[in-house]
Write a protein that holds these residues in place. Structure first.
Motif, short mmCIF file in Angstrom:
data_model
loop_
_atom_site.label_atom_id
_atom_site.label_comp_id
_atom_site.label_asym_id
_atom_site.label_seq_id
_atom_site.Cartn_x
_atom_site.Cartn_y
_atom_site.Cartn_z
N CYS A 282 5.94 27.44 3.88
CA CYS A 282 4.61 28.53 4.05
C CYS A 282 3.45 28.11 2.93
CB CYS A 282 4.90 29.61 3.89
SG CYS A 282 4.93 30.66 2.60
N LEU A 283 2.39 28.06 3.50
CA LEU A 283 1.24 27.80 2.42
C LEU A 283 1.00 28.39 1.00
CD1 LEU A 283 -1.31 26.14 2.25
CD2 LEU A 283 -2.46 28.56 3.44
N LEU A 284 1.69 29.66 1.01
CA LEU A 284 1.57 30.43 -0.09
C LEU A 284 2.57 30.09 -1.18
CD1 LEU A 284 0.62 32.98 -1.52
CD2 LEU A 284 2.58 34.17 -0.48
N ALA A 285 4.00 29.57 -0.64
CA ALA A 285 4.81 29.19 -1.71
C ALA A 285 4.58 27.56 -1.98
CB ALA A 285 6.23 29.21 -1.05
N SER A 286 4.32 26.99 -0.84
CA SER A 286 3.88 25.20 -1.28
C SER A 286 2.72 25.18 -1.99
CB SER A 286 3.82 24.78 -0.02
OG SER A 286 2.84 24.92 0.95
N THR A 287 1.74 25.79 -1.69
CA THR A 287 0.34 25.38 -2.34
C THR A 287 -0.22 26.50 -3.15
OG1 THR A 287 0.03 23.98 -0.47
CG2 THR A 287 -1.79 24.50 -1.81
N LEU A 288 -0.36 27.61 -2.93
CA LEU A 288 -1.23 28.77 -3.64
C LEU A 288 -0.54 29.18 -4.73
CD1 LEU A 288 -2.67 30.66 -0.58
CD2 LEU A 288 -3.83 28.91 -1.80
N GLN A 289 0.98 29.50 -4.89
CA GLN A 289 1.44 29.84 -5.55
C GLN A 289 1.53 28.84 -6.93
OE1 GLN A 289 5.13 31.13 -3.68
NE2 GLN A 289 4.64 33.49 -4.33
N PRO A 290 1.72 27.67 -6.67
CA PRO A 290 2.05 26.61 -7.72
C PRO A 290 0.64 26.39 -8.32
CG PRO A 290 3.06 25.81 -5.68
CD PRO A 290 2.51 27.13 -5.50
N LEU A 291 -0.50 26.25 -7.54
CA LEU A 291 -1.86 26.19 -8.02
C LEU A 291 -2.10 27.41 -9.06
CD1 LEU A 291 -4.99 25.10 -7.68
CD2 LEU A 291 -5.06 27.10 -5.91
N LEU A 292 -1.96 28.46 -8.59
CA LEU A 292 -2.15 29.83 -9.63
C LEU A 292 -1.24 29.64 -10.84
CD1 LEU A 292 -2.97 32.61 -7.03
CD2 LEU A 292 -4.58 31.33 -8.37
N ALA A 293 0.07 29.08 -10.88
CA ALA A 293 0.94 29.09 -12.02
C ALA A 293 0.05 28.02 -12.83
CB ALA A 293 2.20 28.39 -11.50
N ALA A 294 -0.45 26.89 -12.25
CA ALA A 294 -1.19 25.86 -13.21
C ALA A 294 -2.56 26.59 -13.66
CB ALA A 294 -1.29 24.67 -12.41
N CYS A 295 -3.28 27.42 -12.84
CA CYS A 295 -4.65 27.61 -13.40
C CYS A 295 -4.41 28.67 -14.31
CB CYS A 295 -5.40 28.19 -12.26
SG CYS A 295 -5.85 26.97 -11.04
N PHE A 296 -3.34 29.60 -14.31
CA PHE A 296 -3.14 30.91 -14.92
C PHE A 296 -1.57 30.74 -15.81
CE2 PHE A 296 -5.96 32.37 -11.78
CZ PHE A 296 -6.90 32.80 -12.43
N PRO A 297 -1.64 29.84 -16.84
CA PRO A 297 -0.19 29.58 -17.19
C PRO A 297 0.28 30.57 -18.07
CG PRO A 297 -2.07 28.28 -18.50
CD PRO A 297 -2.50 28.89 -17.31
N ARG A 298 -0.34 31.51 -18.62
CA ARG A 298 -0.16 32.65 -19.47
C ARG A 298 -0.66 33.95 -19.16
NH1 ARG A 298 0.34 33.29 -25.95
NH2 ARG A 298 -0.84 35.15 -25.69
N LEU A 299 -0.16 35.25 -18.80
CA LEU A 299 -0.55 36.37 -18.52
C LEU A 299 -0.89 37.08 -19.71
CD1 LEU A 299 1.49 37.08 -15.35
CD2 LEU A 299 -0.74 35.82 -15.27
N ALA A 300 -1.73 38.24 -19.53
CA ALA A 300 -2.21 38.93 -20.57
C ALA A 300 -0.94 39.44 -21.49
CB ALA A 300 -2.97 40.22 -20.21
N ASP A 301 0.31 39.77 -20.79
CA ASP A 301 1.21 40.25 -21.67
C ASP A 301 2.47 39.20 -22.24
OD1 ASP A 301 2.58 39.13 -19.09
OD2 ASP A 301 3.60 40.80 -18.76
N GLY A 302 1.72 37.96 -22.17
CA GLY A 302 2.48 36.64 -22.76
C GLY A 302 3.58 36.02 -21.86
N THR A 303 3.58 36.62 -20.52
CA THR A 303 4.57 36.04 -19.63
C THR A 303 3.94 35.05 -18.65
OG1 THR A 303 4.45 37.66 -18.02
CG2 THR A 303 6.06 38.12 -19.56
N SER A 304 4.55 34.42 -18.06
CA SER A 304 3.84 33.32 -17.03
C SER A 304 4.19 33.79 -15.43
CB SER A 304 4.60 32.01 -17.21
OG SER A 304 5.76 31.80 -16.53
N LEU A 305 3.71 33.25 -14.61
CA LEU A 305 3.98 33.40 -13.11
C LEU A 305 5.36 32.86 -12.64
CD1 LEU A 305 0.28 33.29 -11.72
CD2 LEU A 305 1.43 35.20 -12.02
N GLY A 306 5.75 31.92 -13.54
CA GLY A 306 7.04 31.25 -13.20
C GLY A 306 6.46 29.78 -13.04
N PRO A 307 7.37 28.67 -13.04
CA PRO A 307 7.18 27.50 -13.09
C PRO A 307 6.17 27.13 -11.58
CG PRO A 307 9.39 27.47 -13.53
CD PRO A 307 8.87 29.03 -13.04
N ARG A 308 6.74 27.82 -10.73
CA ARG A 308 6.08 27.61 -9.25
C ARG A 308 5.04 28.68 -8.74
NH1 ARG A 308 6.07 23.17 -6.81
NH2 ARG A 308 5.88 24.00 -4.69
N GLY A 309 4.99 29.63 -9.75
CA GLY A 309 4.28 30.93 -9.27
C GLY A 309 5.10 31.90 -8.46
#
Length: 182
Positions: free
Chosen positions: A1-28
Motif C-alpha cells: 500500500c502507498l502509505l507503508a511503501s512510500t509515505l511512512q518511510p518519507l516521513l520517517a526520513a523528514c522527521f527523524p526525531r519527535l518532540a519526546d525524543g523518540t522516532s517514527l520507527g525506521p520505516r515510519g
C-alpha cells in the motif's frame, strides 16, 4: 500500500526525531491515519474557494491533489505562514519554482502530496475559477503523548467521547471570515 511503501518511510526520513525524543520507527511504522477526507473548493457552484489560516491537531498532515490547476481550476494551493515573504534560494526568477510561490503558496499537481507538521500555520489559498479537489490525511504516531504538546481542551463531552482543542475552535470561528489573499 502507498502509505507503508512510500509515505511512512518519507516521513520517517523528514522527521527523524519527535518532540519526546523518540522516532517514527525506521520505516515510519508508528504512523497511523487519524482522519481522512476529501475537500472540494468550488468557485462556480457554492463559492467555497478557500480555507482560512489554521493549524491541524495532528502530528503530520498530507494534502494529496486529486486534480491539477489549469485544466480543472485556476489559483489555489496550500498557503504557509512560515513561507510567506521568506527568502528562499532561487527567488531571483519570477513565478513559482518547484511549486512554491514567493507568497508562501505551495502547488501540487494531481497525484502529488504536500506533507507538513500539523501545527504549522497554513490555509487553503483561494481558487479563482473551477473546482479543486484534495484528499487530506491527518496522521498521528502510536504511543506519542499528544496531551503534553497540545493546548488544553476547551470543551469535552464524556457522553459523545470527543474533545475539541483550541486549534479546532479557532478554525471553526474563522470559517466565515475573510479568506487568505495575497
Amino acid at each position: 500500500c502507498l502509505l507503508a511503501s512510500t509515505l511512512q518511510p518519507l516521513l520517517a526520513a523528514c522527521f527523524p526525531r519527535l518532540a519526546d525524543g523518540t522516532s517514527l520507527g525506521p520505516r515510519g511504522e508508528r504512523l497511523r491515519v487519524h482522519d481522512a477526507f476529501i475537500v472540494r473548493y468550488d468557485a462556480d457552484r457554492d463559492l467555497s474557494v478557500s480555507l482560512p489560516e489554521h493549524s491541524d491537531t495532528s502530528l503530520v498532515s498530507f494534502t494529496l491533489a486529486l486534480n491539477s490547476a489549469g485544466s480543472s481550476f485556476l489559483g489555489g494551493g496550500t498557503w504557509f505562514k512560515a513561507l510567506q515573504d521568506t527568502p528562499l534560494p532561487g527567488r531571483e526568477k519570477e513565478g513559482p519554482q518547484d511549486g512554491v510561490h514567493a507568497s508562501g503558496v505551495v502547488d501540487a499537481s494531481a497525484g502529488h502530496v504536500v506533507a507538513f507538521a500539523g501545527p504549522l500555520r497554513h490555509g487553503g489559498f483561494p481558487i479563482e475559477s473551477g473546482t479543486r479537489y484534495i484528499l487530506v490525511l491527518f496522521m498521528y504516531a502510536e504511543d506519542f503523548a499528544y496531551h503534553d504538546y497540545l493546548q488544553q481542551p476547551q470543551q469535552q463531552s464524556t457522553a459523545s467521547n470527543y474533545v475539541v482543542y483550541r486549534e479546532t475552535l479557532e478554525l471553526m470561528s474563522t470559517l466565515n471570515k475573510s479568506s487568505i489573499r495575497d
